[in-house]
Design a protein around this motif. Structure first.
Motif, mmCIF file in Angstrom:
data_model
loop_
_atom_site.group_PDB
_atom_site.id
_atom_site.type_symbol
_atom_site.label_atom_id
_atom_site.label_comp_id
_atom_site.label_asym_id
_atom_site.label_seq_id
_atom_site.Cartn_x
_atom_site.Cartn_y
_atom_site.Cartn_z
ATOM 1 N N VAL A 197 21.930 32.675 -34.660
ATOM 2 C CA VAL A 197 21.511 32.327 -36.019
ATOM 3 C C VAL A 197 22.063 33.352 -37.003
ATOM 4 C CG1 VAL A 197 19.501 32.115 -37.546
ATOM 5 C CG2 VAL A 197 19.492 31.008 -35.316
ATOM 6 N N ASP A 198 22.066 34.622 -36.623
ATOM 7 C CA ASP A 198 22.678 35.655 -37.476
ATOM 8 C C ASP A 198 24.164 35.388 -37.669
ATOM 9 O OD1 ASP A 198 20.284 36.973 -37.792
ATOM 10 O OD2 ASP A 198 20.703 38.471 -36.226
ATOM 11 N N ASP A 199 24.859 35.011 -36.594
ATOM 12 C CA ASP A 199 26.288 34.698 -36.691
ATOM 13 C C ASP A 199 26.532 33.507 -37.609
ATOM 14 O OD1 ASP A 199 26.781 36.760 -34.947
ATOM 15 O OD2 ASP A 199 27.202 35.471 -33.219
ATOM 16 N N LEU A 200 25.682 32.498 -37.506
ATOM 17 C CA LEU A 200 25.823 31.328 -38.369
ATOM 18 C C LEU A 200 25.597 31.704 -39.829
ATOM 19 C CD1 LEU A 200 26.287 28.276 -38.622
ATOM 20 C CD2 LEU A 200 23.818 27.985 -38.350
ATOM 21 N N SER A 201 24.611 32.544 -40.063
ATOM 22 C CA SER A 201 24.351 33.006 -41.428
ATOM 23 C C SER A 201 25.557 33.760 -41.988
ATOM 24 C CB SER A 201 23.119 33.903 -41.436
ATOM 25 O OG SER A 201 22.892 34.440 -42.706
ATOM 26 N N THR A 202 26.163 34.597 -41.168
ATOM 27 C CA THR A 202 27.359 35.334 -41.589
ATOM 28 C C THR A 202 28.488 34.376 -41.932
ATOM 29 O OG1 THR A 202 26.738 37.203 -40.202
ATOM 30 C CG2 THR A 202 29.042 37.073 -40.877
ATOM 31 N N GLU A 203 28.700 33.371 -41.108
ATOM 32 C CA GLU A 203 29.745 32.379 -41.367
ATOM 33 C C GLU A 203 29.472 31.614 -42.660
ATOM 34 O OE1 GLU A 203 32.728 31.634 -39.866
ATOM 35 O OE2 GLU A 203 32.336 33.483 -38.766
ATOM 36 N N GLN A 204 28.215 31.273 -42.896
ATOM 37 C CA GLN A 204 27.872 30.556 -44.120
ATOM 38 C C GLN A 204 28.107 31.422 -45.355
ATOM 39 O OE1 GLN A 204 27.122 27.325 -44.410
ATOM 40 N NE2 GLN A 204 27.473 27.185 -42.208
ATOM 41 N N HIS A 205 27.810 32.724 -45.241
ATOM 42 C CA HIS A 205 28.061 33.630 -46.362
ATOM 43 C C HIS A 205 29.554 33.746 -46.645
ATOM 44 C CE1 HIS A 205 23.996 34.863 -47.170
ATOM 45 N NE2 HIS A 205 23.799 35.161 -45.900
ATOM 46 N N LYS A 206 30.365 33.807 -45.599
ATOM 47 C CA LYS A 206 31.824 33.845 -45.791
ATOM 48 C C LYS A 206 32.295 32.598 -46.525
ATOM 49 C CE LYS A 206 32.989 36.284 -41.519
ATOM 50 N NZ LYS A 206 33.656 36.103 -40.210
ATOM 51 N N PHE A 207 31.785 31.464 -46.100
ATOM 52 C CA PHE A 207 32.164 30.192 -46.699
ATOM 53 C C PHE A 207 31.754 30.154 -48.176
ATOM 54 C CE2 PHE A 207 31.359 25.718 -47.646
ATOM 55 C CZ PHE A 207 32.562 25.157 -47.279
ATOM 56 N N GLN A 208 30.520 30.551 -48.470
ATOM 57 C CA GLN A 208 30.052 30.533 -49.850
ATOM 58 C C GLN A 208 30.818 31.529 -50.727
ATOM 59 O OE1 GLN A 208 25.885 31.301 -49.354
ATOM 60 N NE2 GLN A 208 25.396 29.151 -48.934
ATOM 61 N N TYR A 209 31.101 32.704 -50.209
ATOM 62 C CA TYR A 209 31.852 33.714 -50.949
ATOM 63 C C TYR A 209 33.256 33.201 -51.280
ATOM 64 C CZ TYR A 209 34.047 38.158 -52.083
ATOM 65 O OH TYR A 209 34.734 39.163 -52.702
ATOM 66 N N TYR A 210 33.896 32.598 -50.298
ATOM 67 C CA TYR A 210 35.243 32.077 -50.518
ATOM 68 C C TYR A 210 35.204 30.931 -51.531
ATOM 69 C CZ TYR A 210 40.031 30.726 -49.491
ATOM 70 O OH TYR A 210 41.371 30.456 -49.595
ATOM 71 N N HIS A 211 34.241 30.051 -51.408
ATOM 72 C CA HIS A 211 34.101 28.923 -52.329
ATOM 73 C C HIS A 211 33.859 29.411 -53.757
ATOM 74 C CE1 HIS A 211 33.177 24.930 -53.741
ATOM 75 N NE2 HIS A 211 32.015 25.371 -54.213
ATOM 76 N N ARG A 212 32.989 30.408 -53.897
ATOM 77 C CA ARG A 212 32.710 30.971 -55.213
ATOM 78 C C ARG A 212 33.964 31.593 -55.813
ATOM 79 N NH1 ARG A 212 27.362 33.878 -54.643
ATOM 80 N NH2 ARG A 212 28.474 34.083 -52.720
ATOM 81 N N GLY A 213 34.746 32.292 -54.982
ATOM 82 C CA GLY A 213 35.993 32.892 -55.464
ATOM 83 C C GLY A 213 36.991 31.852 -55.935
ATOM 84 N N LEU A 214 37.073 30.739 -55.236
ATOM 85 C CA LEU A 214 37.997 29.675 -55.648
ATOM 86 C C LEU A 214 37.556 29.021 -56.951
ATOM 87 C CD1 LEU A 214 38.841 27.773 -52.334
ATOM 88 C CD2 LEU A 214 40.337 29.247 -53.666
#
Length: 127
Positions: free
Chosen positions: A36-53
């Motif tokens: 679950v921690d790994d999934l949370s980390t992956e979701q944060h990466k996705f959101q950070y990248y999306h926000r940057g775009l």
């Protein structure tokens, strides 16, 4: 005859009614928490990248540049730097697998507990 169950073909050791599944459950819960921690980390990466775009193309003149912004965002997701959704899907599948295993163990544990409590009540009423 031999009373240890060899003659009768039955197991009289009651090992199948052992209710101590704590080590198994504890390990699986630890693994589940780490996934679950790994999934949370992956979701944060996705959101950070999306926000940057989306911030990169969110400047003045929105109506004129709207088509260009969407094209830039699509190119951004196609780049090799973009986080891949496959990793999140694999982690989600692993979490589901651990949840299914925990459900099976907990279900059998409750069944054993119900059976032993029924046997205990039967023993009390028969004495």
């Amino acid at each position: 005859g031999d009373y240890e169950g060899e003659t009768y073909g039955t197991d009289t050791t009651f090992d199948r009614l052992d209710l101590s599944t704590n080590p198994y459950l504890e390990k699986h819960l630890e693994f589940l928490c780490s996934w679950v921690d790994d999934l949370s980390t992956e979701q944060h990466k996705f959101q950070y990248y999306h926000r940057g775009l989306t911030r990169g193309g969110d400047r003045g003149g929105r109506d004129k540049r709207r088509g260009k912004d969407f094209a830039a965002i699509e190119e951004g997701w196609a780049s090799s730097d973009a986080p891949r959704r496959m990793e999140s899907l694999l982690i989600s599948n692993q979490i589901r697998s651990y949840c299914d295993q925990l459900d099976d163990v907990a279900g059998s544990g409750f069944s054993k507990l119900f059976l032993t409590s029924g046997l205990h009540k039967e023993k009390k009423t028969s004495t």
